[in-house]
Write an enzyme that holds these catalytic residues in place. Structure first.
Site, PDB file in Angstrom:
ATOM      1  N   GLY A  13       0.834  -1.208   0.000  1.00 44.08           N
ATOM      2  CA  GLY A  13       0.000   0.000   0.000  1.00 44.08           C
ATOM      3  C   GLY A  13       0.866   1.253   0.000  1.00 44.08           C
ATOM      4  NE  ARG A  23      14.910  15.697  -1.657  1.00 42.82           N
ATOM      5  CZ  ARG A  23      15.493  16.026  -0.503  1.00 42.82           C
ATOM      6  NH1 ARG A  23      15.398  15.216   0.554  1.00 42.82           N
ATOM      7  NH2 ARG A  23      16.171  17.152  -0.397  1.00 42.82           N
ATOM      8  NE  ARG A  74      -1.240  -5.080  -1.083  1.00 39.67           N
ATOM      9  CZ  ARG A  74      -1.854  -3.927  -0.785  1.00 39.67           C
ATOM     10  NH1 ARG A  74      -2.708  -3.410  -1.617  1.00 39.67           N
ATOM     11  NH2 ARG A  74      -1.586  -3.311   0.351  1.00 39.67           N
ATOM     12  N   GLY A 104       5.644  -2.410   3.619  1.00 40.82           N
ATOM     13  CA  GLY A 104       5.198  -2.983   4.893  1.00 40.82           C
ATOM     14  C   GLY A 104       5.741  -4.386   5.121  1.00 40.82           C
ATOM     15  CG  ASP A 105       4.999  -6.776   8.877  1.00 44.87           C
ATOM     16  OD1 ASP A 105       6.154  -6.368   9.061  1.00 44.87           O
ATOM     17  OD2 ASP A 105       4.185  -7.002   9.787  1.00 44.87           O
ATOM     18  CB  THR A 127       2.261   0.734   6.292  1.00 43.27           C
ATOM     19  OG1 THR A 127       0.902   0.649   6.753  1.00 43.27           O
ATOM     20  CG2 THR A 127       3.142   0.257   7.423  1.00 43.27           C
ATOM     21  CG  ASP A 129      -2.548   0.356   7.843  1.00 47.79           C
ATOM     22  OD1 ASP A 129      -3.437   1.230   7.792  1.00 47.79           O
ATOM     23  OD2 ASP A 129      -2.339  -0.468   6.932  1.00 47.79           O
ATOM     24  CG  ASP A 131       0.164  -2.732   9.777  1.00 50.10           C
ATOM     25  OD1 ASP A 131       1.089  -2.121   9.222  1.00 50.10           O
ATOM     26  OD2 ASP A 131      -0.655  -3.420   9.150  1.00 50.10           O
ATOM     27  NE  ARG A 173      -2.161  -4.583   6.173  1.00 48.06           N
ATOM     28  CZ  ARG A 173      -1.265  -4.984   5.285  1.00 48.06           C
ATOM     29  NH1 ARG A 173      -1.655  -5.407   4.090  1.00 48.06           N
ATOM     30  NH2 ARG A 173       0.015  -4.958   5.549  1.00 48.06           N
ATOM     31  CB  ALA A 188     -13.590   9.541  19.877  1.00 44.37           C
ATOM     32  NE  ARG A 255      -3.126   3.230   0.519  1.00 41.45           N
ATOM     33  CZ  ARG A 255      -3.574   1.990   0.271  1.00 41.45           C
ATOM     34  NH1 ARG A 255      -4.022   1.255   1.251  1.00 41.45           N
ATOM     35  NH2 ARG A 255      -3.537   1.518  -0.934  1.00 41.45           N
TER      36      ARG A 255
HETATM   37  P1  ADP Z   1       2.740  -4.489   2.628  1.00 38.19           P
HETATM   38  O1  ADP Z   1       4.157  -4.521   2.188  1.00 38.19           O
HETATM   39  O2  ADP Z   1       2.208  -3.089   2.711  1.00 38.19           O
HETATM   40  O3  ADP Z   1       2.518  -5.292   3.901  1.00 38.19           O
HETATM   41  P2  ADP Z   1       1.567  -6.635   1.021  1.00 38.19           P
HETATM   42  O4  ADP Z   1       1.345  -7.557   2.178  1.00 38.19           O
HETATM   43  O5  ADP Z   1       0.510  -6.543  -0.003  1.00 38.19           O
HETATM   44  O6  ADP Z   1       1.843  -5.124   1.478  1.00 38.19           O
HETATM   45  O7  ADP Z   1       2.929  -7.104   0.319  1.00 38.19           O
HETATM   46  C1  ADP Z   1       3.461  -6.412  -0.790  1.00 38.19           C
HETATM   47  C2  ADP Z   1       4.136  -7.378  -1.722  1.00 38.19           C
HETATM   48  O8  ADP Z   1       5.210  -8.054  -1.044  1.00 38.19           O
HETATM   49  C3  ADP Z   1       3.254  -8.525  -2.219  1.00 38.19           C
HETATM   50  O9  ADP Z   1       2.475  -8.167  -3.318  1.00 38.19           O
HETATM   51  C4  ADP Z   1       4.266  -9.557  -2.608  1.00 38.19           C
HETATM   52  O10 ADP Z   1       4.845  -9.302  -3.868  1.00 38.19           O
HETATM   53  C5  ADP Z   1       5.331  -9.379  -1.522  1.00 38.19           C
HETATM   54  N1  ADP Z   1       5.038 -10.347  -0.464  1.00 38.19           N
HETATM   55  C6  ADP Z   1       4.056 -10.315   0.445  1.00 38.19           C
HETATM   56  N2  ADP Z   1       4.070 -11.394   1.240  1.00 38.19           N
HETATM   57  C7  ADP Z   1       5.093 -12.150   0.820  1.00 38.19           C
HETATM   58  C8  ADP Z   1       5.645 -13.418   1.233  1.00 38.19           C
HETATM   59  N3  ADP Z   1       5.120 -14.110   2.240  1.00 38.19           N
HETATM   60  N4  ADP Z   1       6.714 -13.873   0.557  1.00 38.19           N
HETATM   61  C9  ADP Z   1       7.253 -13.184  -0.451  1.00 38.19           C
HETATM   62  N5  ADP Z   1       6.773 -12.001  -0.892  1.00 38.19           N
HETATM   63  C10 ADP Z   1       5.720 -11.489  -0.270  1.00 38.19           C
END
Ligand code: ADP
Length: 322
Positions: A13, A23, A74, A104-105, A127, A129, A131, A173, A188, A255
């Protein structure tokens, strides 16, 4: 091992401040004598081989812009073993020896997999969030909080005029950090987050009734997304309290927008430290913010960390709002 060429990508995201991080990565790397390639649309850009050479001027005028100039996506393919191997091969073909991954994660899991395939990666937490367990702060969170707060302040004007109750759903999320901060900042009457169980009657309706009894005429309830159906909740609250109640889902507006000072500064610092690690060929690490310092962790370790929303903080917010 010193690297000569690194890549930078944004993934998952989007979050305000990603551009400021891009940058910083680009300019730090150039300053350190490396070449930088911008990988478009997250990991997908490696499959499509859509990369652009980045110079000092290619990141001019983006520090203040929301979104990400590199695009984000994604990628399902990247989640497979074959996909990661193909991506690592693409890096070798493109002459990319290491990558800074801003996301993110999920993006960090991808960065770990790619590091294991011989392409060192450093993750930067971004992110709205907040999170990500390994860090107290993620790029984009501050901007999103301020946007959601400003939007809710606007709702308050009309709620106050009509003596109504406003149910505001904010993003997050599966985490309540955004809801907690925004809920506290807008005063709130109730803040509902996924980390803490709630009961609609005692935690929302009874609080509204108690405040109404003491003369309060308008109410705001902040709810984290994915927690409940705010439309149905509004109807229940209206029926139980007699106060006209309207739901508002703030949605993706949270966002966007120009990053705040905090997000720009944090992105600049994190981008700098990511390159300082990567330039030595160090990979499989994530940058984090802990107790006022920028630190870094092994990705595997980082992904297994736990972060908890402080229930006491939520009690304080509720106690003060009466
Ligand atoms: P965020 O990075 O914000 O948590 P996502 O969970 O959608 O967002 O992950 C972003 C991208 O990272 C995914 O589209 C995928 O390409 C890669 N990714 C996510 N989870 C995994 C995983 N378990 N193993 C390898 N690549 C992953």
């Amino acid at each position: 091992m010193k690297l000569n060429t690194i890549g930078v990508l944004t993934s998952g995201g989007d979050a305000p401040g990603m551009n400021a991080a891009v940058r910083s990565v680009v300019r730090t790397a150039l300053y350190r004598g490396m070449k930088v390639k911008g990988i478009l649309d997250g990991y997908e850009g490696l499959f499509n081989k859509t990369v652009i050479d980045m110079g000092d001027r290619s990141v001019s005028d983006i520090i203040q812009r929301g979104g990400t100039i590199l695009g984000t996506a994604r990628s399902e393919k990247f989640k497979t073993q074959e996909g990661v191997k193909e991506a690592a091969e693409a890096c070798r073909e493109l002459g990319i020896e290491g990558i800074v991954v801003i996301g993110g994660d999920g993006s960090f899991r991808g960065a770990r997999d790619l590091s294991l395939q011989g392409i060192p990666c450093i993750g930067i937490p971004a992110t709205i969030d907040n999170d990500i367990s390994s860090t107290e702060y993620t790029i984009g969170f501050d901007t999103a909080m301020n946007t959601a707060c400003e939007m809710t302040d606007k709702l308050r004007d009309t709620v106050q005029s009509h003596c109504r109750c406003s149910i505001v759903e904010v993003m997050g999320r599966h985490a309540g950090y955004l809801a907690y901060e925004v809920g506290t900042a807008v005063g709130a009457t109730a803040i509902l987050v996924p980390e803490i169980k709630y009961d609609l009657k005692t935690d929302v309706i009874d609080r509204i009734l108690a405040a109404k009894e003491k003369g309060k005429k308008h109410f705001i309830v902040v709810v984290a997304e994915n927690l409940c159906d705010v439309e149905a909740m509004s109807k229940e609250i209206e029926a139980a309290t007699g106060v006209g109640t309207r739901p508002t889902i703030l949605g993706h507006v949270q966002r966007g927008g120009n990053p705040t000072v905090r997000d720009r500064v944090m992105a600049t610092k994190m981008g700098f430290y990511a390159v300082e690690l990567l330039k030595e060929g160090i990979g499989n690490r994530v940058i984090a913010y802990k107790q006022g310092e920028i630190v870094n962790y092994d990705i595997y370790e980082a992904l297994n960390m736990k972060k908890v929303l402080n229930a006491d903080d939520l009690h304080i917010a509720h106690r003060v709002s009466r």
